[in-house]
Scaffold this active site. Structure first.
Site, mmCIF file in Angstrom:
data_model
loop_
_atom_site.group_PDB
_atom_site.id
_atom_site.type_symbol
_atom_site.label_atom_id
_atom_site.label_comp_id
_atom_site.label_asym_id
_atom_site.label_seq_id
_atom_site.Cartn_x
_atom_site.Cartn_y
_atom_site.Cartn_z
ATOM 1 N N HIS A 190 0.811 -1.216 0.000
ATOM 2 C CA HIS A 190 0.000 0.000 0.000
ATOM 3 C C HIS A 190 0.852 1.277 0.000
ATOM 4 C CE1 HIS A 190 -3.205 -2.738 0.509
ATOM 5 N NE2 HIS A 190 -2.908 -3.050 1.751
ATOM 6 N N CYS A 208 -7.070 -7.037 3.744
ATOM 7 C CA CYS A 208 -8.334 -6.941 4.475
ATOM 8 C C CYS A 208 -9.456 -7.668 3.745
ATOM 9 C CB CYS A 208 -8.719 -5.475 4.692
ATOM 10 S SG CYS A 208 -8.798 -4.506 3.170
#
Length: 448
Positions: A10, A42
């Site tokens: 990320h 996630c």
């Protein structure tokens, strides 16, 4: 200007894109030891549970996209050494074994985190799996169909989401955690009591306040039992979700770090070495509720910090606004949002707080339907500065956690929230929004 980026999930993806857009002249070289980038871990539980059918949707970028933007991307390359004095990075091609060294003017460390692996006997047994990256997600999926009894070790967000996913696939599920409550970092007891009752109603066995002492395997090396000090449970698949540690060994002793290895950065993402920037799960964040450095590995923190690397690479232009550790969760029909400090976390931080817990409807009772919201507001004593909030309801109130995150970031008080201007429309809320009502109740209790 030569820029080397180490790690590309990320923070790395965000940093690369922003560097190339703000500094198109930069020569950006990327080293990533996996065969993919930008995987949204996630989403693993959604993949396990079958909500997400195509795992390709859990990627929001690709090596090809970054190359098209102008980066030189080296996938499956493991960085083995960083020499800050010579400003050099050495990497090994994991396919060919070739070793190369490149120089940099600026180095960006976005090496992320790795699951904590406790030293438990039998942890190397087959079907005892980690849950972090894409390859681990694929392994979990591959093992799920044949598994009948699943043990999830760790009652944080990832563990809880996996518990739901396995239960909805018809597995016999046991949740084990060393703490006496689930989601201990995010929610106080009134909220976790409700969720624990829900989990048990769904047939999930809770073993809380229990530390795993051993994984017992069968004659073929496959896990068959998990033992604690007081209990033994059957399990043919175990998922470890006990937390994360920063991947920062490459810079140990070369830049300032927290005791756990998280790299210290200033508000411009610069480390103690002016040529080295860090972001994401490898770095600290500024935690606004207590005004201190903390380690909070979240994708939201990572993408913001990665963006700031690009903005501040050559000059200090944009400050980090800090974080509240805001999070949301959907669990068996419950919508949960939290931000900032819980009552227990405030006590651990030696911060004296007022805590108000109340329940109310989200919209007027004259409407055909409504839902109860259990809410909590945490504020600093004497100043009434808001430092935390929690919400749970069958109605989706999770965006209220974002509202309260902004309130904490901007140092708003209980009085500010009590009188904040929110719209009224009976389909959505009451003349006083439930956030107003929560703050007004807090003021009543504070002034008693």
């Amino acid at each position: 200007m030569k820029v080397v980026v180490v790690g590309c999930t990320h923070a790395g993806t965000a940093a690369i894109k922003n560097i190339l857009s703000t500094h198109p002249e930069a020569e950006v070289t990327v080293f990533e030891r996996n065969d993919n980038i930008s995987f949204l871990s996630c989403g693993i539980a959604l993949y396990v549970g079958g909500v997400v059918k195509d795992p390709a949707g859990l990627f929001y970028s690709s090596p090809e996209e970054l190359a098209k933007l102008g980066a030189t991307v080296h996938m499956e390359h493991n960085v083995t050494e960083i020499d800050p004095k010579a400003k050099q990075v050495t990497a090994k091609d994991l396919k060919s074994g070739a070793v190369s060294t490149v120089e940099y003017d600026k180095l960006v460390m976005t090496t992320g985190s790795w699951p904590i692996i406790p030293p438990i006997p039998g942890i190397d047994s087959k079907n005892v799996l980690l849950c972090k990256n894409y390859n681990q997600a694929k392994e979990i999926i591959a093992k799920t169909d044949d598994a009948k009894k699943v043990a999830v070790v760790g009652g944080g967000y990832i563990g809880i989401e996996l518990v739901e996913a396995f239960a909805e696939k018809g597995k016999t599920v046991t949740l084990i955690d060393g703490l006496d409550r689930i989601l201990n970092k995010y929610l106080d007891k009134p909220f976790t009591d409700l969720l624990e009752k829900e989990l048990q109603a769904q047939g999930i066995t809770l073993m809380l306040g229990e530390n795993v002492s051993e994984f017992i395997a069968d004659d073929n090396g496959y896990v068959k039992q998990v033992t604690t000090a007081s209990q033994t449970v059957e399990a043919d698949l175990v998922i470890l979700c006990v937390g994360f540690r920063p991947n920062t060994e490459l810079l140990k002793g070369k830049v300032e770090m927290l005791p756990n290895g998280a790299i210290k950065v200033d508000e411009y993402m610069q480390t103690s070495d002016p040529a080295i920037f860090a972001a994401g799960d490898s770095a600290v964040v500024h935690y606004n509720p207590t005004n201190e450095e903390r380690y909070i590995p979240l994708a939201t923190n990572a993408v913001r910090q990665g963006m700031l690397v690009g903005q501040n690479l050559t000059e200090k232009k944009m400050k980090y606004r800090g974080t509240q550790g805001t999070s949301g969760l959907y669990l068996f029909g419950w919508n949960i949002g939290s931000t900032g400090l819980t009552k227990e976390a405030a006590a651990a931080s030696n911060l004296a707080v007022n805590v108000t817990v109340m329940e109310d409807n989200y919209r007027p009772e004259f409407m055909p339907t409504t839902e109860k919201i259990l809410m909590e507001l945490v504020s600093e004593k004497d100043t009434n500065r808001i430092v935390g909030a929690q919400f749970i309801s069958k109605y989706d109130v999770t965006q209220s956690a974002n509202t309260m995150s902004l309130a904490i970031q901007n140092k708003m008080t209980v009085e500010d929230l009590a009188l904040a201007d929110f719209f009224f429309q009976p389909h959505f809320d009451r003349p006083w929004n439930y956030l107003n009502i929560l703050a007004q109740q807090a003021l009543t209790e504070i002034n008693e």
